[in-house]
Design a protein around this motif. Structure first.
Motif, short mmCIF file in Angstrom:
data_model
loop_
_atom_site.label_atom_id
_atom_site.label_comp_id
_atom_site.label_asym_id
_atom_site.label_seq_id
_atom_site.Cartn_x
_atom_site.Cartn_y
_atom_site.Cartn_z
N MET A 1 0.85 -1.18 0.00
CA MET A 1 0.00 0.00 0.00
C MET A 1 0.89 1.24 0.00
O MET A 1 1.90 1.29 0.68
CB MET A 1 -0.91 0.02 1.23
CG MET A 1 -1.89 -1.15 1.28
SD MET A 1 -3.07 -1.00 2.63
CE MET A 1 -4.06 0.37 2.06
N TYR A 2 0.46 2.24 -0.79
CA TYR A 2 1.26 3.46 -0.94
C TYR A 2 0.42 4.67 -0.54
O TYR A 2 -0.69 4.86 -1.05
CB TYR A 2 1.72 3.59 -2.39
CG TYR A 2 2.43 4.89 -2.70
CD1 TYR A 2 3.70 5.14 -2.21
CD2 TYR A 2 1.81 5.87 -3.48
CE1 TYR A 2 4.35 6.33 -2.49
CE2 TYR A 2 2.44 7.07 -3.76
CZ TYR A 2 3.71 7.29 -3.26
OH TYR A 2 4.36 8.47 -3.54
N PHE A 3 0.93 5.45 0.40
CA PHE A 3 0.26 6.67 0.84
C PHE A 3 1.18 7.85 0.57
O PHE A 3 2.38 7.80 0.87
CB PHE A 3 -0.03 6.62 2.35
CG PHE A 3 -0.88 5.45 2.77
CD1 PHE A 3 -2.26 5.55 2.83
CD2 PHE A 3 -0.28 4.24 3.13
CE1 PHE A 3 -3.04 4.47 3.22
CE2 PHE A 3 -1.04 3.16 3.52
CZ PHE A 3 -2.43 3.27 3.57
N GLU A 4 0.62 8.90 0.01
CA GLU A 4 1.40 10.11 -0.22
C GLU A 4 0.71 11.27 0.50
O GLU A 4 -0.51 11.45 0.37
CB GLU A 4 1.51 10.41 -1.71
CG GLU A 4 2.37 11.64 -1.98
CD GLU A 4 2.73 11.77 -3.46
OE1 GLU A 4 3.60 11.02 -3.91
OE2 GLU A 4 2.10 12.61 -4.14
N GLN B 1 6.00 10.21 1.80
CA GLN B 1 5.30 8.99 1.42
C GLN B 1 5.50 7.89 2.46
O GLN B 1 6.53 7.88 3.17
CB GLN B 1 5.83 8.45 0.08
CG GLN B 1 5.77 9.42 -1.07
CD GLN B 1 7.00 10.33 -1.13
OE1 GLN B 1 8.01 10.05 -0.52
NE2 GLN B 1 6.86 11.44 -1.83
N PHE C 1 5.18 3.68 2.26
CA PHE C 1 4.97 2.53 1.36
C PHE C 1 5.12 1.26 2.18
O PHE C 1 6.17 1.03 2.77
CB PHE C 1 6.01 2.59 0.23
CG PHE C 1 5.82 1.55 -0.84
CD1 PHE C 1 4.55 1.24 -1.33
CD2 PHE C 1 6.92 0.89 -1.39
CE1 PHE C 1 4.38 0.30 -2.32
CE2 PHE C 1 6.75 -0.06 -2.38
CZ PHE C 1 5.47 -0.36 -2.85
N ARG C 2 4.06 0.47 2.31
CA ARG C 2 4.10 -0.73 3.13
C ARG C 2 3.58 -1.94 2.37
O ARG C 2 2.59 -1.84 1.63
CB ARG C 2 3.26 -0.54 4.40
CG ARG C 2 3.85 0.45 5.39
CD ARG C 2 5.11 -0.08 6.03
NE ARG C 2 5.66 0.84 7.00
CZ ARG C 2 6.58 1.76 6.72
NH1 ARG C 2 7.01 1.89 5.47
NH2 ARG C 2 7.06 2.54 7.67
N GLU C 3 4.25 -3.07 2.56
CA GLU C 3 3.82 -4.31 1.95
C GLU C 3 2.96 -5.09 2.94
O GLU C 3 3.32 -5.25 4.10
CB GLU C 3 5.04 -5.16 1.56
CG GLU C 3 4.68 -6.47 0.88
CD GLU C 3 5.94 -7.26 0.50
OE1 GLU C 3 6.00 -8.45 0.85
OE2 GLU C 3 6.83 -6.68 -0.12
N ILE C 4 1.79 -5.55 2.49
CA ILE C 4 0.91 -6.36 3.32
C ILE C 4 0.82 -7.74 2.70
O ILE C 4 0.57 -7.87 1.51
CB ILE C 4 -0.50 -5.73 3.42
CG1 ILE C 4 -0.39 -4.33 4.06
CG2 ILE C 4 -1.44 -6.62 4.21
CD1 ILE C 4 -1.69 -3.58 4.08
N GLU C 5 1.07 -8.74 3.51
CA GLU C 5 1.14 -10.09 2.99
C GLU C 5 0.27 -11.03 3.82
O GLU C 5 0.30 -11.00 5.05
CB GLU C 5 2.60 -10.58 3.03
CG GLU C 5 2.81 -11.96 2.49
CD GLU C 5 4.28 -12.36 2.62
OE1 GLU C 5 4.62 -12.99 3.63
OE2 GLU C 5 5.08 -12.02 1.74
N PHE D 1 -0.38 -2.57 -13.19
CA PHE D 1 -0.12 -2.18 -11.80
C PHE D 1 1.27 -1.55 -11.67
O PHE D 1 1.44 -0.49 -11.06
CB PHE D 1 -0.23 -3.41 -10.90
CG PHE D 1 0.24 -3.18 -9.49
CD1 PHE D 1 -0.52 -2.45 -8.59
CD2 PHE D 1 1.46 -3.70 -9.06
CE1 PHE D 1 -0.08 -2.23 -7.29
CE2 PHE D 1 1.90 -3.49 -7.78
CZ PHE D 1 1.12 -2.75 -6.88
N MET E 1 2.29 2.29 -10.52
CA MET E 1 3.15 2.56 -9.36
C MET E 1 4.38 3.35 -9.77
O MET E 1 4.83 4.25 -9.05
CB MET E 1 3.57 1.24 -8.70
CG MET E 1 2.41 0.47 -8.06
SD MET E 1 1.59 1.41 -6.76
CE MET E 1 2.83 1.36 -5.49
#
Length: 747
Positions: free
Chosen positions: A1-4, A18, A20-24, A727, A731
């Motif tokens: 997920m990317y938040f700016e 920003q 930027f986090r990976e969710i698994e 995608f 990105m």
């Protein structure tokens, strides 16, 4: 997920930032839980023993020093100069930290490695590259050192101690009979450390048996703990150093750098073949006829044999025909590996019997020798070991079969130059040039002898560690170097034959490697019933197309102190396919399967271990599969072999480790030759499991996966639903910044 995040009003002092986090989310079966990491990965460096230290020498294996034929040509030590380690440490570039000696030698070193290879500088060039490789080998062997280990007494021989060494069966680390290991007591606080040298008497599946000094054995207790340091075996390096020196001394210029100028046209003989299968293969017949006639002499003759085209059968036929046509001929037949030598020898024995002699190294174990070859070998029952007869006995045989390294014993023992009229080297593309030259320099006459090389420069070459040795040419085999020469550019002439008929694979399996590496020239000649045996298997996404690429979004994992990778998601998929094969065998026209019919290829040792464990854990499979019969191993272990069904686990599932693979020349993304070999072992069915997003970053893999998609042979994760290209494009358009304020690599 990317938040700016940025200010409501675009004020110059308020910079955007920003997150930027990976969710698994991971879904695991019970099998994956049982195969999971035994402990979190943590690299453990074994502490080096302190100086000063004393060495307590162990006992070498019985006869180890006395099993050699008399020494006629000595083998020097060929130690590398210390300034070279400095230059390697500083990237082979000038530095203020270099010593005066290293700085003085740097221009000469750079001149040697940057100059084109020629006969004038031949030995200097390869001495330097071999030194660079040895320096890297000494660093690399440290990765296998063990910390805080215990040993047990061997129940059969109480004078030997057993040390567990995971991976030793796969040569990781490489340990042979006669090698030495250095041990120190864990946690020793003494100002003078004692180093105990243990010699290897026997190598088993996951352990080695060592002999130490009587004093050490007397004081030994089972609960003692030791740090273990492995050492490299320098014999193979020394043999290569001597070979390149002898190549210059015996003026092998026209063999190693052929001009073709002195080669007259010679008539080609008519043949009555030993192997009837050759009668309808024009290329194989031409190769044999050229070899008998010596049409290329003094230049080497090359048999270019792509996968499954029968290059070893051609070599066997040529050896038989040469001895038939010329009763005074003596032949040295070699290959880089013992398995390749055994295949050669088993092809020769039925027609030549006692004229063939299979010479094994002292370090070979009796259990590894094919039963039919033992009586033709140098095994001595009385001494319980392999021995090296005197040269007068060896010179009576018409054909001696041995590895390239063991051929060095013939030079040491004084077999005269010119005794061998022919030297054949099978799988020559796997050997570094100095290794290949061991069988030639000091044995073959430059004027009268014939060198025959068979192999495929598109398949795996020599396995090296030093990036400098690789960069400057040690990775280039003699076969591949000669194939770039203008004399060998036109196939079917008096210097080279390219075999074109593939007797192994279904055309769907062969198609992509054929287009990528062989200009589409390979022709499918495999037995129709065998190659189409799985075209109607229920496990195929598309009937009639016996190739599957199964996409898996798995995860790279490591455990404990092992640097090797594994991927549990891929193992689960492999097990499902194996169970389906077992369930459907013998039904709907499918053949019955034996474990020997299946091979599983994967590039990482830990994945091999996990797959083998999974086979043992599954109650359905373990009743059917004997692990000794179903081979699971690396690409290197499968080169030159074939199976009805090949399954490939690529493992890599993270962009973070792709560069590591390239730096260390491991995995499938770093080496197109590894890709070629893996995909050309199967006869009837090929199943590849991997992460398509990662693999598609490589042009060869992208072509293969796209081919599977086009032919509806794709299974697994739905790439179209993933829309990964769209995608990634979105990105990348966000211009994500890394921690240094530069645009980062999304991957």
């Amino acid at each position: 997920m990317y938040f700016e995040f940025q200010a409501e009003h675009d004020l110059p002092k308020l910079k955007r930032f920003q997150i930027f986090r990976e969710i698994e989310a991971t879904v695991q079966t019970q099998l994956a839980v049982e195969l999971g990491p035994i402990a979190p990965y943590k690299r453990v460096k074994v502490p080096a023993y302190k100086t000063p230290h004393v060495v307590e020498e162990g006992v070498k294996p019985e006869g180890f020093a006395g099993q050699h034929m008399p020494i006629t040509v000595k083998l020097k030590e060929y130690r590398y100069p210390q300034y070279l380690t400095e230059l390697v440490k500083h990237g082979m570039e000038d530095s203020e930290h270099l010593s005066a000696a290293a700085r003085q030698k740097l221009p000469l070193v750079k001149s040697i490695i940057n100059s084109p290879l020629c006969m004038k500088d031949y030995s200097h060039h390869f001495h330097l590259l071999l030194h660079l490789e040895e320096i890297k080998m000494e660093v690399g062997i440290r990765d296998y050192d063990l910390h805080n280990q215990t040993m047990t007494q061997d129940p059969v021989n109480r004078n030997l101690l057993v040390l567990k060494v995971p991976g030793v069966a796969e040569n990781r680390p490489s340990v042979l009979k006669g090698d030495c290991l250095r041990l120190t007591r864990s946690g020793e606080q003494s100002s003078l450390t004692t180093v105990y040298t243990g010699y290897v008497h026997k190598v088993e599946l996951d352990s080695v048996k060592l002999s130490f000094s009587p004093r050490f054995l007397k004081a030994f207790l089972n609960n003692m703990r030791f740090n273990v340091e492995f050492t490299i075996n320098r014999l193979t390096l020394k043999l290569q150093h001597r070979a390149v020196e002898l190549a210059v001394a015996h003026q092998l210029g026209e063999v190693l750098f052929p001009s073709g100028a002195a080669v007259p046209d010679v008539p080609l003989p008519d043949l009555r073949v030993f192997n009837n299968k050759l009668e309808k293969n024009l290329e194989q017949l031409d190769a044999v006829r050229h070899i008998i006639a010596g049409s290329s002499k003094p230049a080497p003759y090359i048999v270019f044999g792509p996968p499954g085209t029968g290059k070893t059968i051609t070599m066997v036929e040529a050896i038989k025909q040469v001895t038939k046509a010329n009763r005074s001929a003596h032949i040295l037949a070699c290959a880089p590996s013992n398995s390749a030598c055994d295949i050669l020898c088993m092809g020769l024995v039925p027609h030549m019997n006692s004229e063939v002699y299979r010479m094994y190294a002292y370090s070979r174990t009796l259990s590894s020798i094919p039963d039919m070859l033992l009586k033709y070998s140098n095994w001595d029952d009385k001494q319980g070991s392999f021995v090296f007869p005197e040269k007068e006995i060896l010179m009576k045989y018409k054909v001696i079969v041995t590895t390239l390294f063991t051929a060095g014993r013939l030079v040491t023992g004084g077999i005269p130059v010119g005794h061998f009229s022919h030297v054949f080297v099978d799988e020559a593309g796997q050997a570094a040039e100095p290794e290949c030259v061991i069988a030639v320099a000091g044995l073959l006459s430059a004027d009268k002898g014939q060198l025959v090389l068979a192999g495929d420069p598109q398949q795996l070459g020599p396995i090296l560690q030093s990036p400098y040795a690789i960069k400057y040419g040690l990775e280039l085999s003699l076969l591949e170097r000669l194939m770039k020469h203008e004399l060998y550019q036109d196939f079917g002439n008096r210097f080279v034959t390219k075999l074109l008929k593939n007797y192994r694979s279904h055309d769907a399996i062969l198609k992509i490697p054929n287009e990528l590496f062989y200009r589409g020239e390979l022709q499918v000649f495999a037995d129709k019933a065998e190659r189409e045996a799985y075209c109607n298997w229920d496990g195929l996404p598309q009937k009639g197309f016996p190739v599957i690429f199964h996409g898996v979004m798995g995860k790279d994992q490591r455990e404990a102190n092992s640097p090797s990778f594994f991927n549990l998601s891929e193992i689960e998929v492999l097990i499902r396919y194996l169970k389906k094969l077992l369930k459907t065998q013998g039904k709907k026209g499918l053949p019955n399967l034996t474990p020997q019919d299946i091979g599983i290829i994967t590039p990482y040792r830990k994945q091999v271990e996990k797959i083998q464990k999974a086979l043992k854990l599954d109650s359905t499979l373990k009743q059917w599969i004997n692990l000794k019969d179903l081979k699971v191993g690396s690409v290197e272990e499968f080169q030159g072999q074939e199976n009805k069904i090949i399954m490939v686990s690529t493992v890599r599932s993270s962009f973070d480790y792709v560069k590591m693979d390239k730096d260390y020349n491991i995995g499938f993304l770093s080496n197109k030759k590894r890709f070629n070999v893996a995909l050309t072992r199967a006869k009837s069915l090929l199943i590849v499991v991997g992460n398509p997003v990662i693999l598609k970053t490589d042009a060869n893999w992208k072509k293969f996966i796209s081919y599977c998609e086009k032919m509806k042979g794709y299974a697994g994760v739905n790439l179209k639903n993933e829309k990964e290209d769209e995608f990634v494009a979105k990105m990348e358009s966000l211009k994500i910044l890394d921690s240094e304020g530069e645009e980062g690599d999304l991957h």
